[in-house]
Design a protein around this motif. Sequence first.
Motif, PDB file in Angstrom:
ATOM      1  N   ILE A 244       0.920  -1.156   0.073  1.00 29.42           N
ATOM      2  CA  ILE A 244       0.102   0.186   0.003  1.00 29.42           C
ATOM      3  C   ILE A 244       0.911   1.158   0.178  1.00 29.42           C
ATOM      4  O   ILE A 244       0.661   2.273  -0.677  1.00 29.42           O
ATOM      5  CB  ILE A 244      -0.821  -0.074   1.164  1.00 29.42           C
ATOM      6  CG1 ILE A 244      -2.147  -1.218   1.225  1.00 29.42           C
ATOM      7  CG2 ILE A 244      -1.782   1.443   1.397  1.00 29.42           C
ATOM      8  CD1 ILE A 244      -2.936  -1.352   2.367  1.00 29.42           C
ATOM      9  N   VAL A 245       1.821   1.143   0.889  1.00 32.46           N
ATOM     10  CA  VAL A 245       2.765   2.480   0.776  1.00 32.46           C
ATOM     11  C   VAL A 245       3.347   2.669  -0.497  1.00 32.46           C
ATOM     12  O   VAL A 245       3.465   3.819  -0.980  1.00 32.46           O
ATOM     13  CB  VAL A 245       3.885   2.211   1.627  1.00 32.46           C
ATOM     14  CG1 VAL A 245       5.280   2.896   1.752  1.00 32.46           C
ATOM     15  CG2 VAL A 245       3.303   2.286   3.494  1.00 32.46           C
ATOM     16  N   ARG A 246       3.731   1.494  -1.346  1.00 31.13           N
ATOM     17  CA  ARG A 246       4.290   1.795  -2.690  1.00 31.13           C
ATOM     18  C   ARG A 246       3.482   2.394  -3.520  1.00 31.13           C
ATOM     19  O   ARG A 246       3.729   3.269  -4.362  1.00 31.13           O
ATOM     20  CB  ARG A 246       4.678   0.359  -3.198  1.00 31.13           C
ATOM     21  CG  ARG A 246       5.420   0.352  -4.402  1.00 31.13           C
ATOM     22  CD  ARG A 246       5.818  -0.756  -5.126  1.00 31.13           C
ATOM     23  NE  ARG A 246       6.809  -1.690  -4.175  1.00 31.13           N
ATOM     24  CZ  ARG A 246       6.311  -2.789  -3.483  1.00 31.13           C
ATOM     25  NH1 ARG A 246       5.100  -3.290  -3.992  1.00 31.13           N
ATOM     26  NH2 ARG A 246       7.035  -3.455  -2.707  1.00 31.13           N
ATOM     27  N   CYS A 247       2.331   2.040  -3.436  1.00 34.95           N
ATOM     28  CA  CYS A 247       1.342   2.575  -4.209  1.00 34.95           C
ATOM     29  C   CYS A 247       0.935   3.948  -4.109  1.00 34.95           C
ATOM     30  O   CYS A 247       0.489   5.079  -4.968  1.00 34.95           O
ATOM     31  CB  CYS A 247      -0.168   1.816  -4.275  1.00 34.95           C
ATOM     32  SG  CYS A 247       0.077   0.081  -4.910  1.00 34.95           S
ATOM     33  N   MET A 248       0.718   4.397  -2.683  1.00 30.61           N
ATOM     34  CA  MET A 248       0.457   5.759  -2.215  1.00 30.61           C
ATOM     35  C   MET A 248       1.558   6.559  -2.760  1.00 30.61           C
ATOM     36  O   MET A 248       1.417   7.609  -3.154  1.00 30.61           O
ATOM     37  CB  MET A 248       0.215   5.759  -0.738  1.00 30.61           C
ATOM     38  CG  MET A 248      -0.950   4.958  -0.282  1.00 30.61           C
ATOM     39  SD  MET A 248      -1.052   4.829   1.727  1.00 30.61           S
ATOM     40  CE  MET A 248      -1.113   6.500   2.007  1.00 30.61           C
ATOM     41  N   LEU A 249       2.825   6.307  -2.701  1.00 31.53           N
ATOM     42  CA  LEU A 249       3.891   7.242  -2.779  1.00 31.53           C
ATOM     43  C   LEU A 249       4.023   7.468  -4.524  1.00 31.53           C
ATOM     44  O   LEU A 249       4.181   8.354  -4.824  1.00 31.53           O
ATOM     45  CB  LEU A 249       5.422   6.569  -2.320  1.00 31.53           C
ATOM     46  CG  LEU A 249       5.627   6.637  -1.011  1.00 31.53           C
ATOM     47  CD1 LEU A 249       6.938   5.882  -0.598  1.00 31.53           C
ATOM     48  CD2 LEU A 249       5.500   7.852  -0.329  1.00 31.53           C
TER      49      LEU A 249
END
Length: 298
Positions: free
Chosen positions: A59-64
């Motif tokens: 999720i962090v990868r997608c948000m960034l």
Amino acid sequence: MERETGMKLKCVRADNGGEYRGPFENYCRTHGIKLEKTVRKTPQQNGLAERMNRTIVEIVRCMLSQAKLSKSFWGEAMRTTVDLINLTPLVTLDGDVPQQVWTDKEVSYKHLRVFGWRAFVHIPRDERSKLDAKAKQCIFLGYAHEEFGYRFWDPDSKKIIRNRDVVFFEDQTIEDLQKLEKTRVGSPHEISIPVPVDIEHLVEEVSGEYEETTTGGEIPQGKPECYDEAVAHEHKEHWLKAMNEEMNSLSENHTYDIVKLPQGKRALKNKWVYRLKIENSRPRHKARLVVKGFNQKK
């Protein structure tokens, strides 16, 4: 956890990392807490935690990526990700929400915003002079736990700030903010933000007279009176450029939103107003899109 729930902690399972040895190990032993440690290099023995770690990282990868932010913001993205997971119904809880189960209180989603949104944050009166701007452009990062409000990244001071008085701009990220900054300082690599609609389709020409006031430096001959005259003018390319600049300005400043017209309602009429002025001994073509606001009804 014991103070929030009133229940006693009986067992903790962790990997065999050094951070769980020594003082923490002694703490658990002193308070009668069982500390289970997995075998070295066997993360599958602690599958629940490892699967959650994978979910958080993805999720962090997608948000960034969506927010166009660098990897240096991974901590803020992870913090916000955990907040969102705690507000998300889970299959393991039969569709219930973790935060609601933990606190036994109804959860609210009204405060949620999209990570990385561009926002205008209010500047307190004691932090500005009379002529300073009342708001600064920032990037939304998440939610403050220890105090009410939101967390923002201030590109000017390169710091994280907290505030609750803010206006969010949907679908605009730090890239849009940087483009506006380049345009404002007159960068040689200015990027024009595309307008999602064609001028000809947006503007509805209307008949009738329109009062005009002549200002200093204006040339009263050679300017079109309507859109049709502008596109048929001998200097057509200059007038089209002026109209595109006007539309870009309206888009950058979020002046309007494209919405469906309510049933039974009519849109206000609008018109292009053209000016030909002399600036630095050269003619300058200017165009303004105006709306007949006097026709609107409360």
